[in-house]
Scaffold this active site. Sequence first.
Site, PDB file in Angstrom:
ATOM      1  N   ASP A   8      44.237  56.420  34.579  1.00 50.35           N
ATOM      2  CA  ASP A   8      43.432  57.125  33.579  1.00 50.35           C
ATOM      3  C   ASP A   8      44.370  57.998  32.762  1.00 50.35           C
ATOM      4  O   ASP A   8      45.061  58.869  33.319  1.00 50.35           O
ATOM      5  CB  ASP A   8      42.367  57.991  34.247  1.00 50.35           C
ATOM      6  CG  ASP A   8      41.250  57.163  34.871  1.00 50.35           C
ATOM      7  OD1 ASP A   8      41.371  55.928  34.898  1.00 50.35           O
ATOM      8  OD2 ASP A   8      40.260  57.763  35.341  1.00 50.35           O
ATOM      9  N   ASP A 129      28.244  52.132  32.809  1.00 47.29           N
ATOM     10  CA  ASP A 129      28.353  53.347  33.611  1.00 47.29           C
ATOM     11  C   ASP A 129      26.937  53.847  33.862  1.00 47.29           C
ATOM     12  O   ASP A 129      26.153  53.983  32.914  1.00 47.29           O
ATOM     13  CB  ASP A 129      29.145  54.421  32.863  1.00 47.29           C
ATOM     14  CG  ASP A 129      30.526  53.933  32.440  1.00 47.29           C
ATOM     15  OD1 ASP A 129      31.099  53.110  33.174  1.00 47.29           O
ATOM     16  OD2 ASP A 129      31.020  54.365  31.385  1.00 47.29           O
TER      17      ASP A 129
END
Length: 243
Positions: A8, A129
Site C-alpha cells: 500500500d 469493498d
Amino acid sequence: MQIWPAIDLRGGKCVRLRQGDYAQETVFNDDPVAVALSFQNAGARHLHIVDLDGAREGSPVNLPAVQDIVAAVDMECELGGGVRDEQAIAELLGFGLGRLVVGTSAIKQPDWFRATCQQFPNKLVLGIDARNGLVATDGWLETSSVSAVELALQFTSEPIAAIVYTDIATDGMMAGPNVAAMREMQDAVSVPVVASGGVTTLEDVRALAEAGLAAAIIGRALYEGAFSLSDAIAIAEEVASSK
C-alpha cells in the site's frame, strides 16, 4: 489459491491503514521496491499494489513508485486506487501492470465500466469493498445501499479478470478474515474471487483456500511477521494438491 502480498503506497512509502482510516497509518518501509523484491525472493508470483493517495484523489498519485516496482520485479502486478478513466487505464497497462482494480467508477458508472471491460478484456478487476455486506466507495468514505453480491452479479457476464472482495471491518485489524462472506461471494459468481482483509494466521490462509477462494491478498500480517510469505504459499499449494 494464489497468494498476493500487498504493498500500500502513500507518499511513496509502504504503509498500512486500519480499516481504511487514513488517520490510522503505519509506515512499514520507505523503499517499496525492496519490499517487492523481498516478496519475490520468498516465492511470490503475484503482487497487489494499492495507491492510497490515488484512491482518495480520484487519479493515480504514486506513479513513480509503481513504475519502479513493476520494472524491478518479475511478478504479475495489479494496481488499485484512483483507476477511474480510460486514459489512466491505458497508461498504467503501458507501464507493464498485468491488471487494474476498478472500484468506485464501476459502481457509480456501470455502463462505462462494462464498455471499458470490453475495451480491455481480462485486464480489469472489479474491486468490491464492503462494510457489513454493503458496498463502500471513494476510498471507503461512502457506504451505499447495494449488497456486495448483488453488485458482483451485475458484472460477471463481462470479461473481468477477477473480483477483489475486501471486508472493511477486518482489513488491517489482524483479527482474521470474514471467511463466510468470502465463500458466499465465490459461490455466487463464476469469476475468480480474491479475498482481501484480515488474514492473520496460516490457519486463515488454509480456511480461505479450503473455502474455494481463487486468491488471497495478505498485507499487515507479513509486515508484522505473523508468519512468512513462503509458508502461506506452501499452505495454499498444499490445499490445492489435496483437492
